[in-house]
Motif scaffolding. Sequence first.
Motif, PDB file in Angstrom:
ATOM      1  N   VAL A 162      -9.007  -3.394   0.063  1.00 59.43           N
ATOM      2  CA  VAL A 162      -8.093  -4.266  -0.682  1.00 59.43           C
ATOM      3  C   VAL A 162      -7.286  -5.154   0.258  1.00 59.43           C
ATOM      4  O   VAL A 162      -6.972  -6.303  -0.079  1.00 59.43           O
ATOM      5  CB  VAL A 162      -7.168  -3.421  -1.578  1.00 59.43           C
ATOM      6  CG1 VAL A 162      -6.108  -4.297  -2.236  1.00 59.43           C
ATOM      7  CG2 VAL A 162      -7.981  -2.700  -2.633  1.00 59.43           C
ATOM      8  N   VAL A 179      -3.786  -9.181  -7.663  1.00 56.96           N
ATOM      9  CA  VAL A 179      -4.223  -8.278  -6.600  1.00 56.96           C
ATOM     10  C   VAL A 179      -3.062  -7.838  -5.709  1.00 56.96           C
ATOM     11  O   VAL A 179      -2.968  -6.664  -5.331  1.00 56.96           O
ATOM     12  CB  VAL A 179      -5.329  -8.933  -5.740  1.00 56.96           C
ATOM     13  CG1 VAL A 179      -5.636  -8.103  -4.499  1.00 56.96           C
ATOM     14  CG2 VAL A 179      -6.590  -9.147  -6.567  1.00 56.96           C
ATOM     15  N   ASN A 215       0.222  -0.480  -5.029  1.00 54.41           N
ATOM     16  CA  ASN A 215      -1.031  -1.160  -5.360  1.00 54.41           C
ATOM     17  C   ASN A 215      -2.019  -0.188  -5.997  1.00 54.41           C
ATOM     18  O   ASN A 215      -2.322   0.866  -5.429  1.00 54.41           O
ATOM     19  CB  ASN A 215      -1.649  -1.783  -4.099  1.00 54.41           C
ATOM     20  CG  ASN A 215      -2.725  -2.780  -4.431  1.00 54.41           C
ATOM     21  OD1 ASN A 215      -3.841  -2.420  -4.754  1.00 54.41           O
ATOM     22  ND2 ASN A 215      -2.377  -4.061  -4.346  1.00 54.41           N
TER      23      ASN A 215
END
Length: 434
Positions: free
Chosen positions: A5, A187, A195
Amino acid sequence: MAIPVRFLVYGLSTSCITLLYALRLAFHSTIICQLENSTDSFLLDEDLKQYTFQSVGFGLAVGLVPLHFLNFLGTRNVTSIYGIIGILSALFYPTSYQMGFYASFVTRLLQGAPLGILLWLIAKVATDWTPKTETAIAIAILTSVYQLAPFVAQISAAEMCQYFGWEYTYYFLAVLCAISHIAFYFVYTDRVEDNQLASAEEKSLILEGKGKGGKQVSENVPYSQLLLDPTVWATWFANLAFFSSLLVFLQYGPLYMNQVLGFSVRITGYSGGLAHVFCLLAKIVFGKVMDRSQMDMTKRLKAAWTVIEIPSLALLLALIMIRDVYIQMACIVIFITIHGVAIVIIVKTQTYRSAEHNHVLANGNTLCVVLCLFLQPLIVKFLVQSNTFDEWSRVFGLHAILILTSVIFFTCKVDATPAKWTGIQKVDTKIEEP
């Protein structure tokens, strides 16, 4: 295997600021099309054209002011707000141009305002989302904005001018910019721990050595100590020399290659664009080498600055002495390729030296950019009266002096160990063997 990520964060952050910057740079290519066969454009007036070039600098200064006070909103929200301003102003620019100088000036000013987040966002992501063992490669990706934006702007302008009309350059880039900002919003999270896309292992890797909460938090910035640090001033001057020299080719390169060297708009766009692609590849390779080097960090950064900037200096001298248009074109392409890597060294030095106060140094970098945007049009107007090789040689010579001074200042004054005014007492700047 899933993409980490953090690399999505690097990519989307880079995409957002790249397209904001491309929307600003597109003007330097579309101006050729705007003036083609035109007899009544306000851009034919040299004074109004200069003010139009400077308008982005005014906008950048305006956009930088509220940035410090908007920190409480978080990185994701601030990036989104500035993105909306940049997208809307780009969509309106073709209309404002038809309305005349004042409407165009204000719109260009609004296009400049969002650029205040470029170095700020790079600093935020490099500090909060980057593991210590991949700092250089992350910075190489994030700072690729200086290569990708000119490439995207010049290629888009070349194709749109050729087939659709210069106005569609702004519409096309604005749509891409909107898509990037929407993806970034879904995102990115201000806190790595929050996250939902990142795995526990990746979060642990990112947060390792950064203290509680993933940040080295300091309530008060020690401005007095920071401003007395020679390393801070050395990196700010290095950034001034870097950006001013690069800006010559970002802002005036298309006009120089078209009007002085005699190349077509399309060749000008593609040659400039390819130079930035080469630079991007060079930065990625350079970032990997920097991360894997076992040399002491301070010595590593000083050596890197010298290795990058001495050849850049030589290429500027070649532009002064050699008049062949093809050799000139080659020198410009190679200069952009090599010199563009220098920003990795600046940001890495500041990240190691200032730790949790990195965003303050990033704002100083942006002030250097503002200074360049204000002064360079005045300097170019003073030195270049008739658009000749000799006159442009003066501009290249001035920037050769700037680069030489930056090499001396950087190698004599830079210290990459964390400063006493940061929250870090001791950091091992060597990369451990795996």
